[in-house]
Enzyme design. Sequence first.
Site, mmCIF file in Angstrom:
data_model
loop_
_atom_site.group_PDB
_atom_site.id
_atom_site.type_symbol
_atom_site.label_atom_id
_atom_site.label_comp_id
_atom_site.label_asym_id
_atom_site.label_seq_id
_atom_site.Cartn_x
_atom_site.Cartn_y
_atom_site.Cartn_z
ATOM 1 N N ASP A 37 0.854 -1.187 0.000
ATOM 2 C CA ASP A 37 0.000 0.000 0.000
ATOM 3 C C ASP A 37 0.894 1.242 0.000
ATOM 4 O OD1 ASP A 37 -3.249 0.203 0.899
ATOM 5 O OD2 ASP A 37 -2.105 2.069 0.956
ATOM 6 N N ASP A 58 3.495 2.143 -4.631
ATOM 7 C CA ASP A 58 2.598 2.899 -5.494
ATOM 8 C C ASP A 58 2.439 2.052 -6.749
ATOM 9 O OD1 ASP A 58 1.365 4.524 -7.335
ATOM 10 O OD2 ASP A 58 2.750 6.210 -7.117
ATOM 11 N N VAL A 59 1.279 1.441 -6.927
ATOM 12 C CA VAL A 59 1.101 0.490 -8.022
ATOM 13 C C VAL A 59 1.245 1.140 -9.394
ATOM 14 C CG1 VAL A 59 -0.337 -1.082 -6.681
ATOM 15 C CG2 VAL A 59 -1.427 0.731 -8.031
ATOM 16 N N TYR A 157 -12.928 6.882 -12.938
ATOM 17 C CA TYR A 157 -13.100 5.639 -12.186
ATOM 18 C C TYR A 157 -13.928 4.643 -12.987
ATOM 19 C CZ TYR A 157 -14.155 2.527 -8.265
ATOM 20 O OH TYR A 157 -14.273 1.431 -7.445
ATOM 21 N N LYS A 161 -12.431 1.036 -14.393
ATOM 22 C CA LYS A 161 -12.944 -0.240 -13.916
ATOM 23 C C LYS A 161 -13.578 -1.045 -15.048
ATOM 24 C CE LYS A 161 -11.667 0.009 -9.636
ATOM 25 N NZ LYS A 161 -10.631 -0.932 -9.116
ATOM 26 N N THR A 194 -16.141 0.865 3.005
ATOM 27 C CA THR A 194 -14.707 1.100 2.883
ATOM 28 C C THR A 194 -14.359 2.503 3.361
ATOM 29 O OG1 THR A 194 -14.870 1.975 0.635
ATOM 30 C CG2 THR A 194 -14.609 -0.406 0.861
#
Length: 259
Positions: A37, A58-59, A157, A161, A194
């Site tokens: 994370d 950091d992906v 977003y 997705k 979340t």
Amino acid sequence: MPDLSGKVAIITGCASGIGAATVRRFVADGAQVLGTDVNEANGAALCAEAGALFAVQDVSDRSLWPQIVARAVEAFGRLDILVNNAGMVSGAGIGDLDDKAMFAAWDQVLAVNLTGTMAGCRAAIAAMRANPGGSAGAIVNIASTTAMAPLPTDVGYSASKGAVRVLSKSVATWCAQHKLDIRCNTVIPGATQTGILEAAEQQAPGLIAAVAKTSPLNRLADPAETAAAIAFLASDECPFMTGAEMVVDGAMMAIHPGF
């Protein structure tokens, strides 16, 4: 309950929400886990409590992915599972911001949600092909119901997705055609309790109650409920399941919006 004994997993976005629940579930099911994370404090604390390793990641930084995979392999000897869970929202519809802010938000959310997921798949496949005993592994990418019914208030977003759904199918079929025993599936969560949603509630009181009503169950999902689906797809219980989607949304997408 899926048996993950002897499996080695990387789970991104582990500091909270679905990622944290998945770390806990995988460890409980017998897996050795490396959680990652950008939030070092929360991520490290969660992994320490659950009995997992932790690494800051950091992906969206493609150069870090081989290092993260190498760390898991060095620690545990192989890589069996990747859960691409890390993600972010942009919070902007197509005309909500000026050009500079709009494209900055768009670039950032696609870098994390889409490019980060692709880079993770690529690095994981390389390691899974080299596993002792031969090629084997399972990748689970986390999308969203916005991939099926996009939000007008978040174009980045929603687009990212939606792309994750198709990315997963491309990865799955490429692995199959190259005769690799590596599966890739997508989990599509609905409204889930979340940190992102809780933070949004502070800005828009009543949001959580409104979002809960989008499911006929009239509640949010507990992250552990989504983690259960992820554990199933990551396990050996479904060896013929690849390129598929598992919707965990409390029937949100199963009912006409007028009812």
